[in-house]
Design a protein around this motif. Structure first.
Motif, short mmCIF file in Angstrom:
data_model
loop_
_atom_site.label_atom_id
_atom_site.label_comp_id
_atom_site.label_asym_id
_atom_site.label_seq_id
_atom_site.Cartn_x
_atom_site.Cartn_y
_atom_site.Cartn_z
N GLY A 138 -82.89 74.49 -38.83
CA GLY A 138 -82.17 75.75 -39.04
C GLY A 138 -82.61 76.80 -38.02
N LYS A 139 -81.63 77.57 -37.56
CA LYS A 139 -81.90 78.58 -36.53
C LYS A 139 -82.99 79.57 -36.96
N LEU A 145 -90.58 79.66 -35.51
CA LEU A 145 -91.53 78.76 -34.84
C LEU A 145 -91.78 79.16 -33.40
N THR A 146 -90.77 79.72 -32.77
CA THR A 146 -90.90 80.06 -31.34
C THR A 146 -91.26 81.52 -31.13
N GLU A 170 -81.43 71.15 -31.47
CA GLU A 170 -80.17 71.75 -31.91
C GLU A 170 -80.48 72.62 -33.12
N ALA A 171 -80.51 73.91 -32.90
CA ALA A 171 -80.76 74.85 -33.99
C ALA A 171 -79.47 75.03 -34.77
N VAL A 172 -79.53 74.76 -36.07
CA VAL A 172 -78.33 74.76 -36.91
C VAL A 172 -77.96 76.20 -37.29
N PRO A 195 -86.56 81.12 -43.68
CA PRO A 195 -85.34 81.78 -43.17
C PRO A 195 -84.23 80.80 -42.77
N GLY A 196 -84.63 79.60 -42.27
CA GLY A 196 -83.61 78.65 -41.82
C GLY A 196 -83.66 77.34 -42.58
#
Ligand SMILES: [Zn+2]
Length: 276
Positions: A138-139, A145-146, A170-172, A195-196
């Protein structure tokens, strides 16, 4: 010359690009299966008080487990969640994911996707065993994380191969990601725990729809009573997600599998067998 508007109108109703014959043809025929993979060793039933921000589970003990899953789609594979890390901790799995896959004769290189429900360490522990897989996450979790200064509970280390730019990500975004494009394996955006946070829908020919919870809920009482753990990142999102998840389960008559609940392990065949 008149435009061929008849053909265009019919194609809008579902024919193939090359002709009008395939309106009745099934969209997909890839074989889809789900196999549960043991991803951690459970101690005795655990005190679960911290899984409620309304004191709903004071005194309750539940046998928790750690689950990962192998989804086969034709000749491609998706590993859903990467469990606890191998090692010497009390909850470390006895057998690594790579070794479990070897017992199924699935080479690691054939794992095309690594789907991670969320960034907690008991879901990412063995991720680095699949550095060639495309990471589906998830985005909101990917952004956490980043972040140059990750918040408490966000542990980027297990996902270093992707964070460093060495693996495909691939961030959903949006409400879902149809992984293979045929509706059989769908990552569902279910924020709130993180959050994601995401859950996974798998549609099987014989068993029907299966919903893998991620940590949308941790055990039956948590799911049934719409409980929100005190450590979730967003209470309102948690409640909205559990409501949506339950409606999906009802509409698809899905088998709901709460990944951490020992009572749900037997909803899938025991390893190495797969649900079809
Ligand atoms: Zn979690």
């Amino acid at each position: 010359m008149k435009p061929s508007w008849v053909g265009i109108a019919m194609c809008a109703a579902g024919c193939s690009v090359s002709g009008l014959a395939s309106a009745q043809t099934p969209v997909q025929s890839a074989e889809v299966t789900v196999t549960r993979l043991e991803c951690g060793t459970s101690a005795a039933p655990a005190d679960v008080a911290r899984f409620s921000d309304t004191f709903a589970y004071d005194g309750l003990k539940v046998q928790l487990v750690f689950s990962c899953y192998l989804i086969k789609h034709g000749s491609d594979y998706l590993v859903w969640d990467a469990g606890n890390p191998v090692g010497n901790t009390p909850t470390a799995p006895k057998t690594s994911l790579t070794d479990l896959l070897a017992k199924l004769n699935v080479p690691v290189e054939q794992v095309k996707y690594l789907g991670i429900s969320h960034y907690h360490g008991d879901h990412t522990g063995q991720a680095s065993q699949f550095p060639k897989a495309t990471l589906l996450i998830g985005k909101g979790d990917w952004d956490a994380l980043t972040d140059p200064k990750p918040a408490q509970g966000v542990n980027p280390a297990p996902l270093a191969p992707w964070i460093s730019g060495g693996g495909k990500v691939e961030a959903v975004t949006g409400d879902r990601r149809d992984v293979f494009g045929d509706g059989t394996v769908v990552v569902l955006t279910m924020p709130g725990h993180t959050p994601g946070h995401t859950s996974l829908l798998v549609k099987l020919k014989e068993k029907g729809s299966v919903l893998l919870s991620g940590d949308l809920a941790h055990f039956h009482e948590n799911y049934d009573g719409n409980g929100v753990p005190s450590f979730n990142t967003n209470r309102a999102d948690s409640l909205a997600s559990i409501d949506r998840f339950k409606q999906i389960a009802k509409n698809l008559k899905a088998t709901v599998i709460i990944q951490h609940d020992a009572r749900d392990v037997s909803k899938l065949p025991a390893f190495p067998a797969a649900a079809r």
